[in-house]
Design a protein around this motif. Structure first.
Motif, mmCIF file in Angstrom:
data_model
loop_
_atom_site.group_PDB
_atom_site.id
_atom_site.type_symbol
_atom_site.label_atom_id
_atom_site.label_comp_id
_atom_site.label_asym_id
_atom_site.label_seq_id
_atom_site.Cartn_x
_atom_site.Cartn_y
_atom_site.Cartn_z
ATOM 1 N N TRP A 42 3.709 52.883 25.118
ATOM 2 C CA TRP A 42 4.148 52.947 26.521
ATOM 3 C C TRP A 42 4.970 51.709 26.882
ATOM 4 O O TRP A 42 6.021 51.802 27.521
ATOM 5 N N GLU A 63 3.991 53.689 35.452
ATOM 6 C CA GLU A 63 3.116 54.458 36.341
ATOM 7 C C GLU A 63 2.411 55.574 35.587
ATOM 8 O O GLU A 63 1.210 55.810 35.774
ATOM 9 N N GLU A 64 3.157 56.277 34.756
ATOM 10 C CA GLU A 64 2.551 57.348 33.965
ATOM 11 C C GLU A 64 1.512 56.784 33.001
ATOM 12 O O GLU A 64 0.450 57.390 32.784
ATOM 13 N N ILE A 66 -0.426 54.025 33.316
ATOM 14 C CA ILE A 66 -1.694 53.603 33.938
ATOM 15 C C ILE A 66 -2.494 54.783 34.482
ATOM 16 O O ILE A 66 -3.673 54.626 34.820
ATOM 17 N N ARG A 67 -1.865 55.972 34.551
ATOM 18 C CA ARG A 67 -2.595 57.166 34.989
ATOM 19 C C ARG A 67 -3.336 57.854 33.844
ATOM 20 O O ARG A 67 -4.091 58.805 34.078
ATOM 21 N N GLN A 68 -3.118 57.391 32.617
ATOM 22 C CA GLN A 68 -3.787 58.022 31.476
ATOM 23 C C GLN A 68 -5.305 57.816 31.565
ATOM 24 O O GLN A 68 -5.770 56.729 31.905
ATOM 25 N N PRO A 69 -6.075 58.849 31.254
ATOM 26 C CA PRO A 69 -7.543 58.721 31.371
ATOM 27 C C PRO A 69 -8.151 57.728 30.389
ATOM 28 O O PRO A 69 -9.192 57.130 30.667
ATOM 29 N N TRP A 78 -1.376 46.568 32.101
ATOM 30 C CA TRP A 78 -1.267 46.103 33.488
ATOM 31 C C TRP A 78 -0.556 44.761 33.562
ATOM 32 O O TRP A 78 0.253 44.519 34.457
ATOM 33 N N TYR A 81 3.146 45.319 33.134
ATOM 34 C CA TYR A 81 3.678 45.988 34.323
ATOM 35 C C TYR A 81 3.839 44.981 35.466
ATOM 36 O O TYR A 81 4.869 44.938 36.144
ATOM 37 N N ARG A 100 -4.285 47.725 43.585
ATOM 38 C CA ARG A 100 -4.700 48.926 42.856
ATOM 39 C C ARG A 100 -5.588 48.569 41.666
ATOM 40 O O ARG A 100 -6.568 49.265 41.380
ATOM 41 N N ARG A 104 -9.850 49.326 40.899
ATOM 42 C CA ARG A 104 -10.449 49.847 39.673
ATOM 43 C C ARG A 104 -11.540 48.924 39.145
ATOM 44 O O ARG A 104 -12.566 49.384 38.648
#
Length: 203
Positions: A42, A63-64, A66-69, A78, A81, A100, A104
């Motif tokens: 990524w 963005e895609e 950090i959305r991964q499970p 992070w 980013y 954000r 978490r």
């Protein structure tokens, strides 16, 4: 037929050397379909788009990601980013990212990194006036204050001590730019520093 990370990496490097950018993108897509948890892939894909001045593409990839499970190295993802947004001088986006991340996980390292960003991020812009730099210091203090409240439980004593030590060091680093405004907290900070030093000597 038999995908491996090393094969993808070498294939992408080869296509990149040949200037086949679209081919590199297709390979990264295949790479991430096969291994969506791979933070390295990524990051490298986002870095490629950034080098090509495709800033929005890079941001969409982060963005895609950090959305991964599941991710194998989320802390690194992070971090990169955040560094990307800071390098773009997107300071408000950076703040939102820190918030954000804290939603978490209320992690000590994240709090300290956030406070340092507030103290140094915008303040490193040489065009900022002194008054604005003072505002940066105030923002950093507010982050430390929030962190102190979050780490106030008895079982978090060591984490809070480390936080207060970082806060004390930050205050000392401001020099003549602004006098410390921590009359209620300075004794706590000094006590925490002494406690940590004593504990290290005992160990």
């Amino acid at each position: 037929m038999a995908p491996k990370a090393k094969i993808f990496d070498k294939y992408i490097v080869m296509e990149l050397q040949l200037g086949n950018i679209d081919r590199c993108r297709k390979l990264y897509i295949k790479y991430l379909e096969w291994s969506p948890q791979n933070c390295y892939a990524w990051i490298k894909y986002a870095e490629l788009e950034n080098i090509l001045s495709e800033k929005e593409r890079a941001r969409m990839l982060f963005e895609e990601a950090i959305r991964q499970p599941q991710l194998d190295m989320p802390e690194l993802l992070w971090k990169v980013y955040l560094e990307f947004e800071i390098s773009e001088k997107e300071f408000e986006r950076t703040r939102q990212l820190y918030e954000r991340l804290l939603d978490r996980k209320m992690d000590l390292k994240v709090w300290i990194s956030y406070a340092k960003f507030e103290a140094e991020g915008e303040a490193n812009d040489s065009l900022l006036e002194e008054e604005k730099k003072k505002q940066c210091i105030q923002h950093a203090r507010r982050v430390f204050e929030r962190a102190d409240n979050c780490l106030n439980a008895p079982e978090l004593k060591e984490a809070r001590s480390a936080l207060l030590e970082e806060w004390l060091n930050m205050e000392a680093s401001f020099g003549d730019l602004e006098e410390p405004q921590m009359t209620d907290n300075i004794k706590i900070l000094e006590a925490a520093y002494r406690w940590k030093k004593q504990k290290c000597e005992e160990d």
